[in-house]
Design an enzyme around this catalytic site. Structure first.
Site, PDB file in Angstrom:
ATOM      1  N   GLN A  33     -16.941 -10.599 -23.874  1.00 50.37           N
ATOM      2  CA  GLN A  33     -18.480 -10.178 -23.799  1.00 50.37           C
ATOM      3  C   GLN A  33     -18.737  -8.832 -24.509  1.00 50.37           C
ATOM      4  OE1 GLN A  33     -18.967  -8.230 -19.735  1.00 50.37           O
ATOM      5  NE2 GLN A  33     -21.197  -8.831 -19.779  1.00 50.37           N
ATOM      6  N   GLY A  34     -19.660  -8.924 -25.422  1.00 53.92           N
ATOM      7  CA  GLY A  34     -19.966  -7.977 -26.473  1.00 53.92           C
ATOM      8  C   GLY A  34     -21.453  -7.530 -25.962  1.00 53.92           C
ATOM      9  N   TYR A  35     -21.438  -6.925 -24.704  1.00 51.95           N
ATOM     10  CA  TYR A  35     -22.534  -6.127 -24.187  1.00 51.95           C
ATOM     11  C   TYR A  35     -22.551  -4.450 -24.851  1.00 51.95           C
ATOM     12  CZ  TYR A  35     -24.768  -9.696 -21.313  1.00 51.95           C
ATOM     13  OH  TYR A  35     -25.640 -11.003 -20.770  1.00 51.95           O
ATOM     14  N   SER A  36     -21.520  -3.864 -24.401  1.00 54.64           N
ATOM     15  CA  SER A  36     -21.646  -2.629 -24.379  1.00 54.64           C
ATOM     16  C   SER A  36     -21.449  -1.967 -25.719  1.00 54.64           C
ATOM     17  CB  SER A  36     -20.517  -1.746 -23.465  1.00 54.64           C
ATOM     18  OG  SER A  36     -20.607  -2.407 -21.994  1.00 54.64           O
ATOM     19  N   GLU A  53     -22.336 -11.826 -13.000  1.00 53.99           N
ATOM     20  CA  GLU A  53     -21.121 -10.808 -13.129  1.00 53.99           C
ATOM     21  C   GLU A  53     -21.029 -10.308 -11.947  1.00 53.99           C
ATOM     22  OE1 GLU A  53     -21.440  -8.054 -16.604  1.00 53.99           O
ATOM     23  OE2 GLU A  53     -19.435  -7.385 -16.008  1.00 53.99           O
ATOM     24  N   ASN A 111     -21.360   2.012 -10.369  1.00 53.19           N
ATOM     25  CA  ASN A 111     -22.005   2.293  -9.014  1.00 53.19           C
ATOM     26  C   ASN A 111     -23.278   3.353  -9.029  1.00 53.19           C
ATOM     27  OD1 ASN A 111     -19.773   0.770  -8.337  1.00 53.19           O
ATOM     28  ND2 ASN A 111     -18.972   1.792  -6.963  1.00 53.19           N
ATOM     29  N   GLU A 112     -23.307   4.441  -9.737  1.00 49.70           N
ATOM     30  CA  GLU A 112     -24.428   5.193  -9.788  1.00 49.70           C
ATOM     31  C   GLU A 112     -25.806   4.193 -10.045  1.00 49.70           C
ATOM     32  OE1 GLU A 112     -21.550   5.818 -11.400  1.00 49.70           O
ATOM     33  OE2 GLU A 112     -21.152   7.420  -9.837  1.00 49.70           O
TER      34      GLU A 112
HETATM   35  C1  LIG Z   1     -12.303  -1.440 -17.922  1.00 46.13           C
HETATM   36  C2  LIG Z   1     -13.634  -1.696 -18.585  1.00 46.13           C
HETATM   37  C3  LIG Z   1     -13.677  -3.052 -18.882  1.00 46.13           C
HETATM   38  C4  LIG Z   1     -15.102  -3.369 -19.515  1.00 46.13           C
HETATM   39  N1  LIG Z   1     -15.432  -4.418 -19.965  1.00 46.13           N
HETATM   40  C5  LIG Z   1     -16.428  -4.658 -20.811  1.00 46.13           C
HETATM   41  C6  LIG Z   1     -16.660  -6.026 -21.388  1.00 46.13           C
HETATM   42  O1  LIG Z   1     -15.972  -6.953 -21.504  1.00 46.13           O
HETATM   43  N2  LIG Z   1     -17.674  -6.133 -22.170  1.00 46.13           N
HETATM   44  C7  LIG Z   1     -18.727  -5.145 -22.224  1.00 46.13           C
HETATM   45  O2  LIG Z   1     -19.633  -5.297 -22.550  1.00 46.13           O
HETATM   46  N3  LIG Z   1     -18.569  -3.878 -21.622  1.00 46.13           N
HETATM   47  C8  LIG Z   1     -17.600  -3.641 -20.928  1.00 46.13           C
HETATM   48  N4  LIG Z   1     -17.381  -2.440 -20.298  1.00 46.13           N
HETATM   49  C9  LIG Z   1     -18.301  -1.462 -20.078  1.00 46.13           C
HETATM   50  C10 LIG Z   1     -19.275  -1.192 -18.934  1.00 46.13           C
HETATM   51  O3  LIG Z   1     -20.251  -2.089 -18.613  1.00 46.13           O
HETATM   52  C11 LIG Z   1     -19.586   0.236 -19.180  1.00 46.13           C
HETATM   53  O4  LIG Z   1     -18.627   1.309 -19.383  1.00 46.13           O
HETATM   54  C12 LIG Z   1     -20.578   0.613 -18.315  1.00 46.13           C
HETATM   55  O5  LIG Z   1     -21.718   0.022 -18.162  1.00 46.13           O
HETATM   56  C13 LIG Z   1     -20.912   2.295 -18.149  1.00 46.13           C
HETATM   57  O6  LIG Z   1     -21.220   2.404 -19.348  1.00 46.13           O
HETATM   58  P1  LIG Z   1     -20.677   3.593 -20.273  1.00 46.13           P
HETATM   59  O7  LIG Z   1     -19.228   3.599 -20.161  1.00 46.13           O
HETATM   60  O8  LIG Z   1     -21.361   3.751 -21.509  1.00 46.13           O
HETATM   61  O9  LIG Z   1     -21.050   5.060 -19.488  1.00 46.13           O
HETATM   62  P2  LIG Z   1     -22.356   5.837 -19.628  1.00 46.13           P
HETATM   63  O10 LIG Z   1     -23.578   4.947 -19.213  1.00 46.13           O
HETATM   64  O11 LIG Z   1     -22.470   6.843 -20.634  1.00 46.13           O
HETATM   65  O12 LIG Z   1     -22.410   6.605 -18.132  1.00 46.13           O
HETATM   66  C14 LIG Z   1     -21.583   7.677 -17.785  1.00 46.13           C
HETATM   67  C15 LIG Z   1     -21.663   7.892 -16.415  1.00 46.13           C
HETATM   68  O13 LIG Z   1     -23.121   8.559 -16.303  1.00 46.13           O
HETATM   69  C16 LIG Z   1     -23.664   7.814 -15.025  1.00 46.13           C
HETATM   70  N5  LIG Z   1     -25.008   7.559 -15.247  1.00 46.13           N
HETATM   71  C17 LIG Z   1     -25.565   6.916 -16.626  1.00 46.13           C
HETATM   72  N6  LIG Z   1     -26.860   6.572 -16.417  1.00 46.13           N
HETATM   73  C18 LIG Z   1     -27.204   7.052 -15.366  1.00 46.13           C
HETATM   74  C19 LIG Z   1     -28.562   6.989 -14.430  1.00 46.13           C
HETATM   75  N7  LIG Z   1     -29.734   6.377 -15.068  1.00 46.13           N
HETATM   76  N8  LIG Z   1     -28.588   7.493 -13.169  1.00 46.13           N
HETATM   77  C20 LIG Z   1     -27.448   7.766 -12.583  1.00 46.13           C
HETATM   78  N9  LIG Z   1     -26.032   7.986 -13.291  1.00 46.13           N
HETATM   79  C21 LIG Z   1     -26.036   7.379 -14.748  1.00 46.13           C
HETATM   80  C22 LIG Z   1     -22.754   6.475 -14.888  1.00 46.13           C
HETATM   81  O14 LIG Z   1     -22.846   5.828 -13.759  1.00 46.13           O
HETATM   82  C23 LIG Z   1     -21.552   7.242 -15.328  1.00 46.13           C
HETATM   83  O15 LIG Z   1     -20.638   7.567 -14.178  1.00 46.13           O
HETATM   84  C24 LIG Z   1     -16.198  -2.037 -19.558  1.00 46.13           C
HETATM   85  C25 LIG Z   1     -15.829  -0.857 -19.023  1.00 46.13           C
HETATM   86  C26 LIG Z   1     -14.554  -0.500 -18.318  1.00 46.13           C
HETATM   87  C27 LIG Z   1     -14.169   0.710 -17.827  1.00 46.13           C
END
Ligand SMILES: Cc1cc2nc3c(=O)[nH]c(=O)nc-3n(C[C@H](O)[C@H](O)[C@H](O)COP(=O)(O)OP(=O)(O)OC[C@H]3O[C@@H](n4cnc5c(N)ncnc54)[C@H](O)[C@@H]3O)c2cc1C
Length: 402
Positions: free
Chosen positions: A126-129, A248, A388-389
């Site tokens: 999955q290439g989302y993030s 998902e 979860n946030e």
């Molecule tokens: C083990 C693992 C596997 C993963 N696998 C995949 C994958 O296969 N493909 C893929 O595309 N992605 C994957 N992800 C990415 C995952 O979807 C993101 O890590 C997630 O969406 C959070 O984004 P971020 O890491 O950029 O954190 P950020 O978005 O930078 O968030 C940092 C913190 O701020 C909080 N936060 C951010 N915005 C808000 C808001 N508006 N209100 C309140 N709190 C907020 C978040 O909850 C978090 O605690 C994976 C992540 C992990 C840890």
């Protein structure tokens, strides 16, 4: 609302249990139960066993190879599998891309890609993030520019994806890419299928807290992608991306995994002693176990309530966010209690204990070696699939109207 299973549903459960007894390899179940990591071959083997029985893509309609199960049957199947120690189905092809192609793909794409997901010809990731586009996913910057030359129409992709789970095993990646930047950010995103073996793609490992290689960074430099690999319409990818996310989060509550983990915790609390008595008799520890068990029972009921609503024609909305939050909190609490149960024996961080065949010197109870690594690994649960946030934000908008 009837939360009890019918006689037919109980008969279905027996069929699933018979299947698991006959076909789930005990070596694999043992590895899962010990909280150890599976190899690519183990995961592929379980897929093949399920596919042979026609039970792999249990969310797909029958015409594409699904078993035609009700929501309750899926719930029973997934929970019994988890309790028996079956590996989780690697979700990227079966549970994420499959439903998107079925709803938004064209006929040629369905005919080509869906059978390949079922028979394991393709391993998807999955290439989302991206760095800077996780919670705020609509900010993706990886660009896809459409070009035409003598060899035909194609996109040229440049950018970076991150946290790509099992990307090092994958031969295909589905990506959100930016195809327009002069519009609202959600309106300039497209959904592209990319062959990982195309020149210009580089996969770099990210090693997580538990010392494991599960996630990756994926870099794209002038990667050429045929236009046939665009799903749906250009710039409509955000709609497909959101549809995929509801899948998902489906069953992300992981009731079966928690039931299995709780049973392991209770077994450990019987044979681990504190002051000469089983830990299970320690009032403070027992109270925490009881609390998590009550939470789990409540969540099971909520999960069944949602399923009953869906069976009655409703759609799961913010409830899937509620289940995601509670489900992951419960799983984290159980792994935290297991680590506590091991006391000082959990302190040495034995990364190798996460691998099958570990025969290190036994120090403390059997569960001790993997307890710390498992605890660390489970921290991811409240982050991925939308943190979860972010789920709380969804609840406050959809349920509380804030
Ligand atoms: C083990 C693992 C596997 C993963 N696998 C995949 C994958 O296969 N493909 C893929 O595309 N992605 C994957 N992800 C990415 C995952 O979807 C993101 O890590 C997630 O969406 C959070 O984004 P971020 O890491 O950029 O954190 P950020 O978005 O930078 O968030 C940092 C913190 O701020 C909080 N936060 C951010 N915005 C808000 C808001 N508006 N209100 C309140 N709190 C907020 C978040 O909850 C978090 O605690 C994976 C992540 C992990 C840890």
């Amino acid at each position: 609302m009837d939360l009890k299973f019918t006689a037919e549903e109980e008969a279905f459960r027996s069929e699933v249990l018979d299947f698991l007894r006959e076909r789930l390899p005990q070596r694999i179940a043992e590895t899962v139960r010990n909280g150890q990591h599976l190899t690519r071959e183990d995961m592929a083997a379980w897929h093949a066993i399920l596919n042979e029985r026609g039970w792999l893509a249990n969310h797909w309609p029958k015409e594409y190879g699904g078993p035609g199960w009700s929501a309750v049957q899926k719930f029973i199947f997934e929970n019994e599998c988890a309790i028996a120690g079956a590996p989780r189905i690697v979700p990227f092809g079966v549970n994420m891309l499959g439903p998107v192609l079925i709803k938004y793909g064209n006929e040629a794409q369905k005919r080509h890609w869906l059978p390949r997901i079922l028979d394991g010809s393709d391993w998807w990731c999955q290439g989302y993030s991206e760095p800077g586009a996780g919670s705020d996913l609509a900010s993706v910057r990886t660009s896809a520019v459409r070009k035409t030359d003598a060899s035909g129409d194609h996109y040229v992709v440049n950018g970076q994806k991150t946290w790509t789970t099992l990307g090092h095993y994958a031969n295909m990646i589905f990506c959100l890419v930016r195809t327009a930047s002069d519009v609202r950010k959600q309106e300039g995103i497209s959904f592209l299928l990319i062959d990982m073996n195309t020149p210009g793609i580089e996969v770099r490992p990210i090693i997580t807290l538990d010392g494991e290689h599960e996630v990756n960074e994926v870099f794209f430099t002038d990667v050429r992608v045929p236009v046939e690999n665009l799903v749906g319409e250009e710039n409509k990818g955000w709609t497909y991306a959101k549809y995929l996310l509801t899948y998902e989060r489906t069953n992300i509550a992981g009731v079966g995994f928690s039931v299995a983990a709780l049973a392991r915790l209770k077994r450990a609390a019987q044979h681990v002693t504190r002051n000469g008595k089983p830990l299970a008799q320690d009032p403070q520890f027992a109270a925490r176990v009881a609390k998590v068990e009550i939470d789990l029972e409540n969540m099971k009921t909520t999960n069944l309530r949602v399923i009953a609503a869906v069976a009655g024609g409703g759609v799961p909305g913010a409830e899937s966010s509620m289940l995601k939050i509670r489900g992951t909190e419960i799983r984290q609490e159980i792994s935290s209690l297991l680590r506590r149960a091991m006391g000082p024996y959990a302190a040495p961080f034995v990364e190798e204990a996460l691998h099958e065949g570990y025969e290190g010197e036994a120090v403390g109870p059997d569960e001790a070696a993997s307890a710390a690594a498992l605890y660390f690994n489970n921290r991811k649960l409240s982050i991925f699939g939308g943190s979860n946030e972010i789920q709380k934000n969804i609840i406050s908008k959809m349920i509380l109207g804030l």
